[in-house]
Design a protein around this motif. Structure first.
Motif, short mmCIF file in Angstrom:
data_model
loop_
_atom_site.label_atom_id
_atom_site.label_comp_id
_atom_site.label_asym_id
_atom_site.label_seq_id
_atom_site.Cartn_x
_atom_site.Cartn_y
_atom_site.Cartn_z
N SER A 271 0.84 -1.19 0.00
CA SER A 271 0.00 0.00 0.00
C SER A 271 0.88 1.24 0.00
CB SER A 271 -0.95 0.02 1.20
OG SER A 271 -0.23 0.11 2.42
N GLN A 273 0.48 5.66 0.35
CA GLN A 273 -0.27 6.91 0.49
C GLN A 273 0.38 7.94 -0.44
OE1 GLN A 273 -2.95 7.31 3.02
NE2 GLN A 273 -3.42 9.04 1.64
N PHE A 278 -5.28 10.39 -1.73
CA PHE A 278 -5.24 9.19 -2.58
C PHE A 278 -4.32 8.13 -1.99
CE2 PHE A 278 -3.56 6.65 -6.14
CZ PHE A 278 -4.76 6.21 -6.70
N TRP A 280 -3.39 3.75 -2.66
CA TRP A 280 -3.66 2.52 -3.39
C TRP A 280 -3.12 1.32 -2.61
CZ3 TRP A 280 0.39 -0.66 -4.42
CH2 TRP A 280 1.66 -0.10 -4.54
N ALA A 282 -2.59 -3.25 -2.96
CA ALA A 282 -2.66 -4.49 -3.74
C ALA A 282 -2.33 -5.65 -2.81
CB ALA A 282 -1.67 -4.46 -4.90
N LEU A 315 -7.20 -5.58 -5.57
CA LEU A 315 -6.68 -4.25 -5.84
C LEU A 315 -7.67 -3.23 -5.30
CD1 LEU A 315 -5.59 -4.77 -9.57
CD2 LEU A 315 -4.15 -5.00 -7.52
N VAL A 317 -8.32 1.27 -4.33
CA VAL A 317 -7.90 2.67 -4.24
C VAL A 317 -8.82 3.38 -3.27
CG1 VAL A 317 -6.91 2.79 -6.56
CG2 VAL A 317 -9.33 3.34 -6.23
N ASN A 318 -8.25 4.37 -2.57
CA ASN A 318 -9.01 5.19 -1.62
C ASN A 318 -8.85 6.65 -2.04
OD1 ASN A 318 -8.92 5.56 2.04
ND2 ASN A 318 -10.31 6.40 0.54
N LYS A 323 -13.88 4.43 -1.55
CA LYS A 323 -12.97 3.31 -1.75
C LYS A 323 -13.54 2.38 -2.82
CE LYS A 323 -11.39 3.27 3.08
NZ LYS A 323 -11.28 2.46 4.32
#
Length: 408
Positions: A271, A273, A278, A280, A282, A315, A317-318, A323
């Motif tokens: 992960s 930041q 944003f 992401w 995985a 996978l 994303v935030n 989310k």
């Protein structure tokens, strides 16, 4: 069902998997005494099986709490956590859980344990004793109120019967970014012993190595693990009286398994930041299971050598309060039988005809505020064999709400 006095609720503790608060210290060291409630409710538009049918995966023996969500609204998960810190680095913990299927629910004291940690010059040793969950992989401790999806991971259902809980002792040693863990259990949990079995477990042992840290600025959590146990007359008790959560009579295969159960796995969580708005992530996971022993029903028996390999890729994303997740799971099955009749294999659902079960989930979370999260997901499920002319993939969606609140 819950039989212990409700006073135990005063010392309930978080069952969240242990991660490092920083590179040198497990999060449980600085966790204050607390009482926390988490819940997840959802409505689903359809079921992957009829209300009077057992959910089966051809070629796989299921058990524990490996049951799908049925159509309609349900309380998927309700947990009351807490923690009571004592003197000399001791702490008490427990978790009271409730979940619902087909309009019926079950309340039970899922976890309760005594913990102690020892702080050395540059390392920490933590020991927990009681009924709790394995820490070899977070997949083994799935709960709808703390995980990304309402739908249980396929790997959790196949390898851990939905989620793991057993009585035993765990020891975790932390040194810089490295964590080593060893566990010894009664073996009273799937896949070694079924919930309704009259036979007690013969023991189950596990060990793992895990790295927590940063690699090129990316937060990295990597682990590899191994588990070994023995099953004696393990049966599918998901729909037995007192455990089915349903007034409808559902018939599951009556085959029992006796033999060795060995599992191993690895997972990698990354992960990053990127900025304040944003993030992401995985996650990749592989679990391998090897069963070697005997299967039997009321009239026949046979030898079985079963190899299962499960793969999971997620996978996400935030973006601020939103989310997005996508998860793909795949299961490879290889069954070999000795002295087995075709009738036994087919009647017990152990003939998979080349089917490789798969499940794809698309999910969305909206963080309404600090306590409430709206969850929507769409699922493509290909875990069952269908007669000619029917679609092999089941499509359904669910709309849910996650709520958490700190009571103390």
């Amino acid at each position: 069902m819950l039989k212990q006095p409700l006073l135990i609720m005063a010392v309930l503790a978080s069952g969240v998997s242990t991660f490092l608060a920083n590179a040198h210290e497990p999060s449980s060291i600085n966790m204050p005494s607390q009482l926390l409630i988490k819940s997840a409710i959802a409505v689903q538009n359809k079921s992957i099986v009829a209300d009077d049918e057992a959910w089966l995966i051809p070629g796989v023996m299921l058990g524990g709490e490996a049951t799908p969500q049925y159509s309609g609204a349900a309380i998927n998960d309700l947990q009351l956590f807490g923690r009571l810190n004592l003197d000399n680095s001791y702490y008490l913990g427990s978790k009271l859980g409730y979940h619902q299927h087909l309009g019926e629910g079950e309340l039970e004291l899922e976890n309760y344990w005594l913990g102690k940690y020892f702080v050395f010059d540059n390392s920490i040793l933590k020991i927990d004793v009681g009924q709790t969950a394995t820490e070899v992989t977070p997949t083994a401790n799935y709960h709808a109120s703390q995980d990304e999806f309402t739908t249980k991971p396929l790997l959790a259902e196949v390898f851990f019967g939905g989620h793991h809980k057993d009585t035993g002792i765990k020891a975790n040693w932390y040194w810089q970014e490295l964590e080593l863990g060893v566990e010894a259990w009664n073996g009273d949990s799937w896949p070694t012993t079924s919930t309704t079995s009259t036979k007690s477990g013969k023991g189950n042992f596990a060990g793992f190595a895990r790295y927590h840290g940063f690699i090129y600025g990316i937060k990295t959590d990597f682990a590899t693990w191994y588990s070994k146990g023995n099953a004696e007359q393990r049966i599918d008790g998901r729909y037995d009286s007192g455990h089915s959560h349903s007034a409808t009579t559902i018939t599951a295969p009556d085959v029992s398994f006796t033999g060795d159960v060995a599992m191993a796995g690895s997972y990698l969580l990354l992960s990053h930041q990127v900025n304040d708005n944003f993030l992401w992530l995985a996650q990749w996971e592989w679990i391998h299971s090897q069963l070697d022993g005997q299967i039997a029903d009321t009239t026949q028996s046979a030898g079985i050598d079963q190899t299962l390999d499960g793969y999971r890729l997620m996978l996400g994303v935030n973006i601020q309060a939103h989310k997005f997740f996508v998860q793909q799971e795949h299961l490879a099955i290889n069954n070999k039988f000795t002295d087995a009749s075709t009738t036994l294999i087919e009647s017990q659902g152990l003939y998979n005809d080349g089917l490789e079960p798969q499940r794809l989930i698309l999910g969305y979370h909206w963080q309404w505020n600090s306590n409430f999260t709206l969850r929507i997901e769409s699922v493509s499920d290909k875990t069952q064999a269908y007669t000619q002319g029917e679609n092999e993939t089941q499509q359904y969606w669910s709309l849910g709400l996650i709520w958490q609140h700190k009571l103390l």
